[in-house]
Every structure is written in structure tokens, then in C-alpha cells.
Design a protein around this motif. Structure first.
Motif, PDB file in Angstrom:
ATOM      1  N   ILE A 143      -4.674   6.253  -0.954  1.00 15.76           N
ATOM      2  CA  ILE A 143      -3.899   5.104  -0.594  1.00 15.76           C
ATOM      3  C   ILE A 143      -4.211   4.114  -1.637  1.00 15.76           C
ATOM      4  O   ILE A 143      -5.628   3.653  -1.641  1.00 15.76           O
ATOM      5  N   ARG A 144      -3.352   3.472  -2.143  1.00 12.83           N
ATOM      6  CA  ARG A 144      -3.778   2.395  -3.108  1.00 12.83           C
ATOM      7  C   ARG A 144      -2.902   1.227  -2.808  1.00 12.83           C
ATOM      8  O   ARG A 144      -1.813   1.200  -2.292  1.00 12.83           O
ATOM      9  N   LYS A 145      -3.567   0.061  -3.010  1.00 13.92           N
ATOM     10  CA  LYS A 145      -2.998  -1.277  -3.011  1.00 13.92           C
ATOM     11  C   LYS A 145      -2.235  -1.504  -4.305  1.00 13.92           C
ATOM     12  O   LYS A 145      -2.386  -0.670  -5.192  1.00 13.92           O
TER      13      LYS A 145
ATOM     14  N   TYR B  27       0.710  -1.154   0.120  1.00 16.80           N
ATOM     15  CA  TYR B  27      -0.075  -0.368   0.227  1.00 16.80           C
ATOM     16  C   TYR B  27       0.888   1.199  -0.182  1.00 16.80           C
ATOM     17  O   TYR B  27       1.762   1.251   0.712  1.00 16.80           O
TER      18      TYR B  27
END
Length: 143
Positions: free
Chosen positions: A92-94, A9
Motif C-alpha cells: 500500500i503506497r501513499k 493510497y
């Protein structure tokens, strides 16, 4: 059983081009806290017990960064936005650096403040950034 790993993340910041996001270089730990306000619903008929419910959630994010330059669309933009005191779009990115818009697990307009800088002898310049919601999140899932 799958284990979620924090390295999967990353924090992303919207660039000067609306809708285009860039990861912030040098990221360390990102943490968030959620504190819902407690509402006292008890009265004289609740048999001597307090009862309650939860109201609005106070959200706070904390991002640790080991400053790596040049990072015009990442850290430099983050620092500029924090110093300006205006809200900016944050995600927030995976999927780490391979993350795409659809990988956002959290997206919101936030205010930022650089709350500490550490100029380490024989080390990196470390910065802690605190984030607070400017508006309700548009994406808020963990998958």
C-alpha cells in the motif's frame, strides 16, 4: 489539521520483474483488520479481575476492484497469483499513482483469494480480493 484521504493510497502488486511494482487498475476501497490474540495472564492472586496481554496479530486485507482491462501487471497478475495459491509481494503506497517505493506504508508477502465476483447488469464486473499474511510485514507504518 490534515485529514488523511483514502484516495491518496493505492494497492500495488509486484510484477514478474522482482522489485518492480504496478498499481492495480479499478481500485475501490481497501480495508484492513488487525486482531491480536488475547493472552489471559490472570491467576488466583489478581484480586478477582482478569488481566491480559496481546499476542500475535491476525492481519487481513480486503480490496474491491472494478475490473479494467487490459491490466496485465495489475489485476490480471493479481487474479493469476490468487488462483495459483502462492504468496506474492503486495504494497500500500501513499501519493496515489505518483507513489514510489519510498511511499510504501505497508509491504508484505501475502496470499490472496478472490472471494466474490459480481457481474452487474448494465455495470462493471466487481471483484473482492481477500489477503492474508504469508510472512510478517517488512514495512508497516502510516504517515
Amino acid at each position: 489539521m490534515a485529514v488523511l484521504l483514502g484516495n491518496q493510497y493505492l494497492a500495488w502488486l509486484e510484477s514478474a520483474t522482482a522489485g518492480t511494482y504496478n498499481p492495480i487498475k479499478g481500485q475501490g476501497t481497501f480495508s484492513e483488520t488487525r486482531n491480536p490474540q488475547e493472552i489471559d495472564t490472570s491467576d488466583k492472586t489478581t484480586a478477582g479481575f482478569n488481566t491480559g496481554a496481546f499476542g500475535n496479530v491476525a492481519w487481513k486485507g480486503e480490496l474491491d476492484v472494478k475490473v479494467k482491462l487490459p491490466d496485465v501487471n495489475g489485476y490480471t497478475r493479481l487474479e493469476t497469483q490468487c488462483n495459483a495459491g502462492i504468496p506474492f509481494n503486495f504494497q500500500i503506497r501513499k501519493n496515489g499513482l505518483a507513489g514510489v517505493v519510498a511511499d510504501a506504508i505497508f509491504s508484505a508477502s501475502v496470499y490472496g483469494a478472490i472471494t466474490s465476483r459480481t457481474f452487474n447488469k448494465d455495470g462493471t464486473v466487481d471483484v473482492k480480493v481477500s489477503l492474508s499474511l504469508a510472512d510478517a510485514p517488512t514495512v508497516d507504518t502510516l504517515a
